[in-house]
Design a protein around this motif. Structure first.
Motif, short mmCIF file in Angstrom:
data_model
loop_
_atom_site.label_atom_id
_atom_site.label_comp_id
_atom_site.label_asym_id
_atom_site.label_seq_id
_atom_site.Cartn_x
_atom_site.Cartn_y
_atom_site.Cartn_z
N HIS A 101 0.81 -1.23 0.00
CA HIS A 101 0.00 0.00 0.00
C HIS A 101 0.85 1.28 0.00
O HIS A 101 0.70 2.13 0.87
N GLY A 102 1.73 1.39 -0.99
CA GLY A 102 2.52 2.60 -1.17
C GLY A 102 3.83 2.64 -0.42
O GLY A 102 4.64 3.55 -0.62
N ASP A 103 4.08 1.69 0.44
CA ASP A 103 5.32 1.63 1.22
C ASP A 103 6.46 1.14 0.31
O ASP A 103 6.74 -0.06 0.23
N ALA A 104 7.07 2.07 -0.42
CA ALA A 104 8.15 1.71 -1.35
C ALA A 104 9.41 1.28 -0.62
O ALA A 104 10.14 0.41 -1.09
N ALA A 105 9.68 1.87 0.52
CA ALA A 105 10.92 1.58 1.25
C ALA A 105 11.04 0.09 1.59
O ALA A 105 12.11 -0.50 1.43
#
Length: 176
Positions: free
Chosen positions: A13-17
Protein backbone atom coordinates in the motif's frame (compact mmCIF):
# COMPACT_ATOMS: atom_id res chain seq x y z
CA UNK A 1 17.11 -31.34 -5.07
CA UNK A 2 16.10 -27.66 -5.15
CA UNK A 3 14.39 -26.68 -8.36
CA UNK A 4 13.81 -23.03 -7.58
CA UNK A 5 12.93 -20.35 -5.00
CA UNK A 6 10.20 -17.75 -5.32
CA UNK A 7 9.54 -14.77 -3.07
CA UNK A 8 5.91 -13.70 -2.65
CA UNK A 9 5.05 -10.28 -1.18
CA UNK A 10 1.78 -8.36 -1.06
CA UNK A 11 -0.21 -5.37 0.10
CA UNK A 12 2.51 -2.80 0.79
CA UNK A 13 0.00 0.00 0.00
CA UNK A 14 2.52 2.60 -1.17
CA UNK A 15 5.32 1.63 1.22
CA UNK A 16 8.15 1.71 -1.35
CA UNK A 17 10.92 1.58 1.25
CA UNK A 18 10.03 -1.95 2.39
CA UNK A 19 9.89 -3.24 -1.19
CA UNK A 20 13.32 -1.75 -1.85
CA UNK A 21 14.74 -3.37 1.32
CA UNK A 22 13.28 -6.78 0.47
CA UNK A 23 14.60 -6.64 -3.10
CA UNK A 24 18.07 -5.51 -1.99
CA UNK A 25 18.24 -8.27 0.61
CA UNK A 26 16.83 -11.20 -1.36
CA UNK A 27 17.27 -10.54 -5.11
CA UNK A 28 20.34 -12.78 -5.29
CA UNK A 29 18.80 -15.51 -3.09
CA UNK A 30 15.63 -16.19 -5.11
CA UNK A 31 14.91 -16.93 -8.74
CA UNK A 32 11.89 -14.65 -9.03
CA UNK A 33 9.97 -12.11 -6.90
CA UNK A 34 6.20 -11.98 -7.33
CA UNK A 35 4.01 -9.20 -5.94
CA UNK A 36 0.38 -10.15 -5.16
CA UNK A 37 -1.04 -6.67 -5.66
CA UNK A 38 -2.05 -3.49 -3.84
CA UNK A 39 1.40 -2.01 -4.31
CA UNK A 40 -0.20 1.37 -5.05
CA UNK A 41 2.93 2.14 -7.08
CA UNK A 42 2.96 2.46 -10.88
CA UNK A 43 4.95 0.02 -12.98
CA UNK A 44 7.13 3.00 -14.02
CA UNK A 45 8.33 3.37 -10.41
CA UNK A 46 11.86 1.87 -10.14
CA UNK A 47 10.78 0.23 -6.87
CA UNK A 48 8.63 -2.17 -8.89
CA UNK A 49 11.33 -3.21 -11.38
CA UNK A 50 12.46 -6.36 -9.50
CA UNK A 51 8.90 -7.61 -9.04
CA UNK A 52 6.45 -9.25 -11.39
CA UNK A 53 3.28 -7.60 -10.14
CA UNK A 54 -0.49 -7.98 -10.45
CA UNK A 55 -3.18 -5.36 -9.91
CA UNK A 56 -5.01 -5.35 -6.61
CA UNK A 57 -8.32 -3.80 -5.67
CA UNK A 58 -6.67 -0.52 -4.53
CA UNK A 59 -4.34 -0.20 -7.52
CA UNK A 60 -6.69 2.31 -9.17
CA UNK A 61 -5.62 3.38 -12.64
CA UNK A 62 -2.57 1.11 -12.69
CA UNK A 63 -1.96 -1.17 -15.67
CA UNK A 64 -0.78 -4.36 -14.01
CA UNK A 65 -2.45 -7.57 -15.20
CA UNK A 66 -4.99 -9.32 -12.95
CA UNK A 67 -3.01 -12.57 -13.05
CA UNK A 68 0.48 -13.64 -14.07
CA UNK A 69 1.90 -17.08 -14.73
CA UNK A 70 5.59 -17.64 -15.21
CA UNK A 71 7.76 -20.73 -15.45
CA UNK A 72 11.07 -20.87 -13.58
CA UNK A 73 13.33 -23.93 -13.72
CA UNK A 74 10.43 -25.97 -15.08
CA UNK A 75 8.04 -24.94 -12.27
CA UNK A 76 4.93 -22.99 -13.31
CA UNK A 77 4.01 -20.25 -10.82
CA UNK A 78 0.95 -18.04 -10.58
CA UNK A 79 0.07 -14.82 -8.82
CA UNK A 80 -3.19 -12.91 -8.50
CA UNK A 81 -4.56 -10.53 -5.90
CA UNK A 82 -7.51 -12.70 -4.95
CA UNK A 83 -10.23 -10.07 -4.60
CA UNK A 84 -11.95 -11.42 -7.76
CA UNK A 85 -11.70 -14.96 -6.31
CA UNK A 86 -13.54 -14.23 -3.04
CA UNK A 87 -10.51 -15.28 -0.95
CA UNK A 88 -12.07 -13.69 2.13
CA UNK A 89 -14.68 -16.44 2.26
CA UNK A 90 -13.33 -19.47 0.36
CA UNK A 91 -10.23 -20.67 -1.47
CA UNK A 92 -12.29 -22.77 -3.91
CA UNK A 93 -12.44 -20.14 -6.70
CA UNK A 94 -8.70 -19.50 -6.33
CA UNK A 95 -7.97 -23.24 -6.36
CA UNK A 96 -10.04 -23.67 -9.52
CA UNK A 97 -8.20 -20.77 -11.17
CA UNK A 98 -4.85 -22.32 -10.19
CA UNK A 99 -5.90 -25.72 -11.54
CA UNK A 100 -7.04 -24.17 -14.84
CA UNK A 101 -3.71 -22.35 -15.14
CA UNK A 102 -1.85 -25.60 -14.31
CA UNK A 103 0.45 -23.92 -11.80
CA UNK A 104 2.37 -25.64 -9.02
CA UNK A 105 2.19 -22.59 -6.74
CA UNK A 106 -0.40 -19.79 -6.67
CA UNK A 107 0.26 -16.68 -4.62
CA UNK A 108 -2.49 -14.28 -3.59
CA UNK A 109 -3.02 -11.34 -1.25
CA UNK A 110 -6.03 -9.16 -0.43
CA UNK A 111 -6.84 -10.52 3.05
CA UNK A 112 -3.71 -9.04 4.71
CA UNK A 113 -3.45 -12.37 6.57
CA UNK A 114 -0.78 -14.95 5.89
CA UNK A 115 -2.05 -18.38 4.92
CA UNK A 116 -0.74 -21.48 3.20
CA UNK A 117 -2.26 -24.79 2.18
CA UNK A 118 -1.99 -27.44 -0.50
CA UNK A 119 -5.12 -28.18 -2.53
CA UNK A 120 -5.21 -30.65 -5.42
CA UNK A 121 -1.40 -30.73 -5.32
CA UNK A 122 -1.11 -26.94 -5.72
CA UNK A 123 0.43 -24.75 -3.02
CA UNK A 124 -1.85 -21.77 -2.33
CA UNK A 125 0.06 -19.09 -0.44
CA UNK A 126 -0.78 -15.68 0.94
CA UNK A 127 2.39 -13.94 2.15
CA UNK A 128 0.33 -11.64 4.35
CA UNK A 129 0.55 -7.87 4.10
CA UNK A 130 4.08 -6.50 4.40
CA UNK A 131 2.75 -3.13 5.61
CA UNK A 132 -0.78 -3.52 7.02
CA UNK A 133 -1.12 -7.01 8.53
CA UNK A 134 -4.32 -8.32 10.04
CA UNK A 135 -5.30 -11.41 11.94
CA UNK A 136 -3.39 -13.77 14.16
CA UNK A 137 0.08 -12.66 13.03
CA UNK A 138 -0.49 -8.88 12.88
CA UNK A 139 1.93 -8.37 15.80
CA UNK A 140 4.75 -9.35 13.43
CA UNK A 141 4.10 -5.95 11.76
CA UNK A 142 4.21 -7.43 8.25
CA UNK A 143 5.34 -10.59 6.48
CA UNK A 144 6.43 -12.00 3.14
CA UNK A 145 7.27 -15.57 2.15
CA UNK A 146 9.89 -17.53 0.28
CA UNK A 147 8.84 -20.85 -1.23
CA UNK A 148 11.48 -23.39 -2.22
CA UNK A 149 10.18 -25.96 -4.67
CA UNK A 150 11.87 -29.35 -4.89
CA UNK A 151 10.80 -32.49 -6.71
CA UNK A 152 9.35 -33.84 -3.45
CA UNK A 153 8.21 -30.81 -1.46
CA UNK A 154 7.20 -27.20 -1.09
CA UNK A 155 9.27 -25.58 1.67
CA UNK A 156 7.76 -22.36 2.98
CA UNK A 157 9.47 -19.78 5.18
CA UNK A 158 7.79 -16.56 6.28
CA UNK A 159 9.91 -13.47 7.05
CA UNK A 160 9.26 -10.30 9.04
CA UNK A 161 9.97 -6.67 8.09
CA UNK A 162 13.44 -6.98 9.63
CA UNK A 163 14.27 -9.56 6.90
CA UNK A 164 14.45 -12.28 9.56
CA UNK A 165 12.84 -15.72 9.19
CA UNK A 166 10.01 -16.35 11.64
CA UNK A 167 10.98 -19.74 13.18
CA UNK A 168 7.39 -20.76 13.97
CA UNK A 169 6.37 -20.02 10.37
CA UNK A 170 8.57 -22.54 8.58
CA UNK A 171 6.78 -25.50 7.07
CA UNK A 172 7.03 -28.19 4.45
CA UNK A 173 4.37 -29.83 2.29
CA UNK A 174 4.70 -32.95 0.16
CA UNK A 175 4.27 -32.51 -3.59
CA UNK A 176 2.66 -35.95 -4.13
Amino acid sequence: MELMKVLYISDNHGDAAILNRVAATFKDEVDVMLHCGDSNLPNTDPTMTPYQTVRGNTDWGLTYPRMITTTVAGVKLGVTHGDKDQVNTSLLPLSLRAQAAEVAVMGYGHTHQLAVTVDQGILLINPGSISQPRGEYRDLKGTFAIVEVTDQAFKVQYYNRQMQPVPTLAMQFSRD
